[in-house]
Motif scaffolding. Structure first.
Motif, PDB file in Angstrom:
ATOM      1  N   HIS A 120       0.830  -1.212   0.000  1.00 39.99           N
ATOM      2  CA  HIS A 120       0.000   0.000   0.000  1.00 39.99           C
ATOM      3  C   HIS A 120       0.863   1.260   0.000  1.00 39.99           C
ATOM      4  O   HIS A 120       0.579   2.234   0.705  1.00 39.99           O
ATOM      5  CB  HIS A 120      -0.947  -0.001   1.208  1.00 39.99           C
ATOM      6  CG  HIS A 120      -1.757  -1.252   1.329  1.00 39.99           C
ATOM      7  ND1 HIS A 120      -2.779  -1.582   0.456  1.00 39.99           N
ATOM      8  CD2 HIS A 120      -1.657  -2.306   2.204  1.00 39.99           C
ATOM      9  CE1 HIS A 120      -3.296  -2.750   0.800  1.00 39.99           C
ATOM     10  NE2 HIS A 120      -2.628  -3.216   1.852  1.00 39.99           N
ATOM     11  N   SER A 121       1.923   1.228  -0.806  1.00 42.08           N
ATOM     12  CA  SER A 121       2.818   2.373  -0.924  1.00 42.08           C
ATOM     13  C   SER A 121       2.509   3.144  -2.202  1.00 42.08           C
ATOM     14  O   SER A 121       1.988   2.583  -3.172  1.00 42.08           O
ATOM     15  CB  SER A 121       4.280   1.908  -0.951  1.00 42.08           C
ATOM     16  OG  SER A 121       4.607   1.185   0.220  1.00 42.08           O
ATOM     17  N   VAL A 122       2.845   4.419  -2.175  1.00 38.80           N
ATOM     18  CA  VAL A 122       2.733   5.237  -3.378  1.00 38.80           C
ATOM     19  C   VAL A 122       3.928   4.937  -4.281  1.00 38.80           C
ATOM     20  O   VAL A 122       5.072   4.985  -3.827  1.00 38.80           O
ATOM     21  CB  VAL A 122       2.707   6.736  -3.026  1.00 38.80           C
ATOM     22  CG1 VAL A 122       2.661   7.585  -4.299  1.00 38.80           C
ATOM     23  CG2 VAL A 122       1.523   7.049  -2.123  1.00 38.80           C
ATOM     24  N   GLY A 136      14.905   7.266   5.149  1.00 38.65           N
ATOM     25  CA  GLY A 136      13.644   6.574   4.923  1.00 38.65           C
ATOM     26  C   GLY A 136      12.574   7.447   4.307  1.00 38.65           C
ATOM     27  O   GLY A 136      11.378   7.168   4.451  1.00 38.65           O
ATOM     28  N   THR A 137      12.987   8.524   3.618  1.00 35.63           N
ATOM     29  CA  THR A 137      12.014   9.365   2.927  1.00 35.63           C
ATOM     30  C   THR A 137      11.211   8.541   1.935  1.00 35.63           C
ATOM     31  O   THR A 137      10.009   8.743   1.755  1.00 35.63           O
ATOM     32  CB  THR A 137      12.728  10.518   2.186  1.00 35.63           C
ATOM     33  OG1 THR A 137      13.560  11.217   3.103  1.00 35.63           O
ATOM     34  CG2 THR A 137      11.723  11.470   1.563  1.00 35.63           C
ATOM     35  N   PHE A 138      11.889   7.618   1.294  1.00 36.48           N
ATOM     36  CA  PHE A 138      11.245   6.669   0.389  1.00 36.48           C
ATOM     37  C   PHE A 138      12.013   5.361   0.441  1.00 36.48           C
ATOM     38  O   PHE A 138      13.148   5.306   0.915  1.00 36.48           O
ATOM     39  CB  PHE A 138      11.184   7.199  -1.049  1.00 36.48           C
ATOM     40  CG  PHE A 138      12.493   7.737  -1.555  1.00 36.48           C
ATOM     41  CD1 PHE A 138      13.559   6.886  -1.845  1.00 36.48           C
ATOM     42  CD2 PHE A 138      12.670   9.098  -1.741  1.00 36.48           C
ATOM     43  CE1 PHE A 138      14.767   7.378  -2.316  1.00 36.48           C
ATOM     44  CE2 PHE A 138      13.872   9.601  -2.212  1.00 36.48           C
ATOM     45  CZ  PHE A 138      14.920   8.741  -2.498  1.00 36.48           C
ATOM     46  N   THR A 139      11.353   4.320  -0.054  1.00 33.99           N
ATOM     47  CA  THR A 139      12.033   3.050  -0.263  1.00 33.99           C
ATOM     48  C   THR A 139      12.495   3.024  -1.717  1.00 33.99           C
ATOM     49  O   THR A 139      11.674   3.183  -2.629  1.00 33.99           O
ATOM     50  CB  THR A 139      11.100   1.858   0.007  1.00 33.99           C
ATOM     51  OG1 THR A 139      10.688   1.885   1.366  1.00 33.99           O
ATOM     52  CG2 THR A 139      11.813   0.539  -0.279  1.00 33.99           C
ATOM     53  N   LEU A 140      13.776   2.876  -1.915  1.00 33.78           N
ATOM     54  CA  LEU A 140      14.322   2.870  -3.272  1.00 33.78           C
ATOM     55  C   LEU A 140      14.286   1.463  -3.852  1.00 33.78           C
ATOM     56  O   LEU A 140      14.732   0.501  -3.220  1.00 33.78           O
ATOM     57  CB  LEU A 140      15.764   3.375  -3.265  1.00 33.78           C
ATOM     58  CG  LEU A 140      16.521   3.262  -4.591  1.00 33.78           C
ATOM     59  CD1 LEU A 140      15.921   4.198  -5.637  1.00 33.78           C
ATOM     60  CD2 LEU A 140      18.005   3.551  -4.397  1.00 33.78           C
ATOM     61  N   ALA A 147       3.842  12.916   5.132  1.00 31.85           N
ATOM     62  CA  ALA A 147       3.107  13.788   6.050  1.00 31.85           C
ATOM     63  C   ALA A 147       1.645  13.381   6.159  1.00 31.85           C
ATOM     64  O   ALA A 147       0.979  13.636   7.173  1.00 31.85           O
ATOM     65  CB  ALA A 147       3.215  15.240   5.578  1.00 31.85           C
ATOM     66  N   GLN A 148       1.146  12.718   5.093  1.00 32.28           N
ATOM     67  CA  GLN A 148      -0.235  12.245   5.109  1.00 32.28           C
ATOM     68  C   GLN A 148      -0.337  10.780   5.538  1.00 32.28           C
ATOM     69  O   GLN A 148      -1.397  10.171   5.441  1.00 32.28           O
ATOM     70  CB  GLN A 148      -0.845  12.414   3.720  1.00 32.28           C
ATOM     71  CG  GLN A 148      -0.931  13.870   3.270  1.00 32.28           C
ATOM     72  CD  GLN A 148      -1.494  14.008   1.866  1.00 32.28           C
ATOM     73  OE1 GLN A 148      -1.896  13.016   1.260  1.00 32.28           O
ATOM     74  NE2 GLN A 148      -1.519  15.226   1.352  1.00 32.28           N
ATOM     75  N   GLY A 149       0.798  10.217   5.969  1.00 32.23           N
ATOM     76  CA  GLY A 149       0.789   8.852   6.485  1.00 32.23           C
ATOM     77  C   GLY A 149       0.982   7.777   5.437  1.00 32.23           C
ATOM     78  O   GLY A 149       0.687   6.605   5.701  1.00 32.23           O
ATOM     79  N   HIS A 150       1.487   8.154   4.249  1.00 27.95           N
ATOM     80  CA  HIS A 150       1.668   7.180   3.174  1.00 27.95           C
ATOM     81  C   HIS A 150       3.159   6.954   2.901  1.00 27.95           C
ATOM     82  O   HIS A 150       3.932   7.917   2.830  1.00 27.95           O
ATOM     83  CB  HIS A 150       0.995   7.657   1.891  1.00 27.95           C
ATOM     84  CG  HIS A 150      -0.464   7.896   2.037  1.00 27.95           C
ATOM     85  ND1 HIS A 150      -1.368   6.908   2.371  1.00 27.95           N
ATOM     86  CD2 HIS A 150      -1.201   9.050   1.902  1.00 27.95           C
ATOM     87  CE1 HIS A 150      -2.585   7.404   2.422  1.00 27.95           C
ATOM     88  NE2 HIS A 150      -2.514   8.717   2.159  1.00 27.95           N
TER      89      HIS A 150
END
Length: 442
Positions: free
Chosen positions: A70-72, A128-132, A98-101
């Motif tokens: 459920h990731s963007v 951990g800003t994103f998963t690469l 910031a929106q929990g995603h």
């Protein structure tokens, strides 16, 4: 309305699996005991790099992992992206967080990013800003910076085998929604196997070829019968996996070299054919054969170098395809020859000795003495002209600098002609140490 007919996307895009359960191949990663399956059970993704050939499912797997957690998903292509696009992706990922995603940043062909672009990813992967998830067809050890490699786990994706491609083909032919729609395709089993072999482990290539062959055929009452000539026209000159200058290139030239060294002419011929079939420069191969003749055959059979050079000249004279046979003859000759790397090893030792020993003085008796002054200083003193002695060997005379005397750099093998060279050198060394110093003439 027929879904397949209304969808303008290529067949390979229409048939992308919608769930991990539909994904074909990569069982070593996705089976219950596999590492990605274990990661999914934990519910948390870590940064990773997918390394594999085209059509192995790298992009699809990244998309499915994002959906499963459920990731963007933010896709980027390193071909047309740079630091500016990375910064924009970071901003979007921070807004999503910031929106929990959570966000998965998928970078296709990540090996095309330069060092600065790769470094721009590091702090955000670390925080951990994103998963690469990066996809690459190139060896990550050479294509990516160490700092990025240390922060992402590398997963190797394999080409699909024939049974996996057959499963994908069967699914496509049976899928009336996304596949070929209302068309019923009839193809003999031997033609199906030809199609599978032409795909060469690449799922995308399989579906693109199927799409093309159906377009070339003429349907009758909703039935498309695939004939041999139609399939041949669709396949055309279908190259096997090969990348001039990439991983496959160096793997295959390594396999050719090691097959020659291992005296297996059948394997050596196979790898030669694979490289030529893949579009390798025949003169590059010819140069490597010359190198192999010197490095691995050496003086065990000096004719090997002649054969390799003749093959190079013959190829230049004839070109392809006739000249390919000259390369094949050289490959068989080199693979069948006795092997010795004694000269190669001796040359490496000598070069190391030169680097380690500095500028060792030439022994006085070996120096040239063209002037009275030089003769007065002892240049050439006590030099003995070898042809003045029995067997043209001056007993007791040495030729190496003082610090290196007694070194045996060249140690001939006992194979081929070099066995005779070994006997000859042992005999020379024994006679050179003989106390008999009588000359053949005054």
């Amino acid at each position: 309305m027929n879904t397949a007919a209304a969808d303008p996307r290529p067949l390979a895009a229409r048939m992308r699996p919608r769930t991990l359960a539909d994904f074909v191949g990569q069982g070593h990663l996705l089976d219950p005991s596999g590492p990605i399956a274990a990661m999914l059970r934990s519910g948390k993704l870590h940064s990773m790099l997918f390394w594999g050939p085209p059509g192995s499912g790298k992009t699809t797997l990244a998309r499915l992992l994002a959906e499963a957690t459920h990731s963007v998903l933010q896709p980027l292509s390193a071909v047309n992206s740079g630091v500016r696009e990375i910064r924009a992706a970071v901003a979007e990922a921070e807004a999503a967080r910031a929106q929990g995603h959570a966000t998965v940043l998928f970078i296709d062909e990540i090996h095309r990013f330069n060092k600065t672009q790769q470094d721009a990813l590091l702090p955000h992967v670390e925080e951990g800003t994103f998963t690469l998830i990066g996809a690459t067809t190139e060896n990550p050890s050479f294509a990516l910076v160490n700092a990025l490699l240390s922060r992402a786990r590398v997963y190797v994706l394999k080409p699909l085998d024939e049974s996996q491609l057959a499963e994908l083909l069967h699914r496509t032919l049976q899928d009336t929604g996304r596949g070929l729609g209302h068309l019923q395709v009839e193809m003999a089993l031997e033609l199906q196997r030809t199609l599978l072999l032409s795909a060469d482990g690449d799922a995308r290539r399989l579906l693109n070829l199927l799409d093309l062959v159906v377009q070339l055929a003429t349907p009758e009452a909703g039935v498309v019968r695939i004939e041999e000539d139609t399939l041949a026209a669709a396949i055309g000159q279908s190259w096997r996996r090969f990348d001039k200058g990439g991983e496959a290139f160096y793997d295959e030239i390594s396999a050719l070299h090691k097959s020659l060294r291992g005296s297996d002419p059948d394997a050596a011929l196979y790898w030669l054919a694979r490289m030529l079939d893949g579009g390798a420069d025949p003169l590059y191969i010819a140069r490597r054969l010359v190198r192999m003749a010197m490095e691995d055959v050496g003086l065990a059979d000096p004719r090997a170098l002649d054969v390799a050079l003749a093959a190079k000249d013959a190829y230049i004279f004839l070109g392809s395809p006739e000249g390919d046979l000259a390369l094949a003859e050289a490959v068989v000759y080199l693979a069948s020859s006795p092997k010795s790397n004694a000269v190669y090893a001796a040359w490496k030792k000598v070069r190391e000795a030169v680097k380690a020993g500095g500028s060792a003085e030439v022994p006085m008796h070996l120096r040239n003495a063209p002037t009275r002054l030089m003769r007065g200083l002892g240049y050439g003193h006590d030099y003995r002209y070898d042809h003045d002695y029995p067997d043209a060997i001056a007993p007791g005379q040495v030729y190496l600098p003082q610090a290196l005397r007694g070194q045996d750099f060249y140690q001939p093998s006992e194979r081929g002609l070099e066995a005779r060279i070994r006997e000859r050198l042992l005999w020379i060394r024994a006679h050179r140490q003989s106390p008999n110093e009588s000359k053949t003439h005054a």
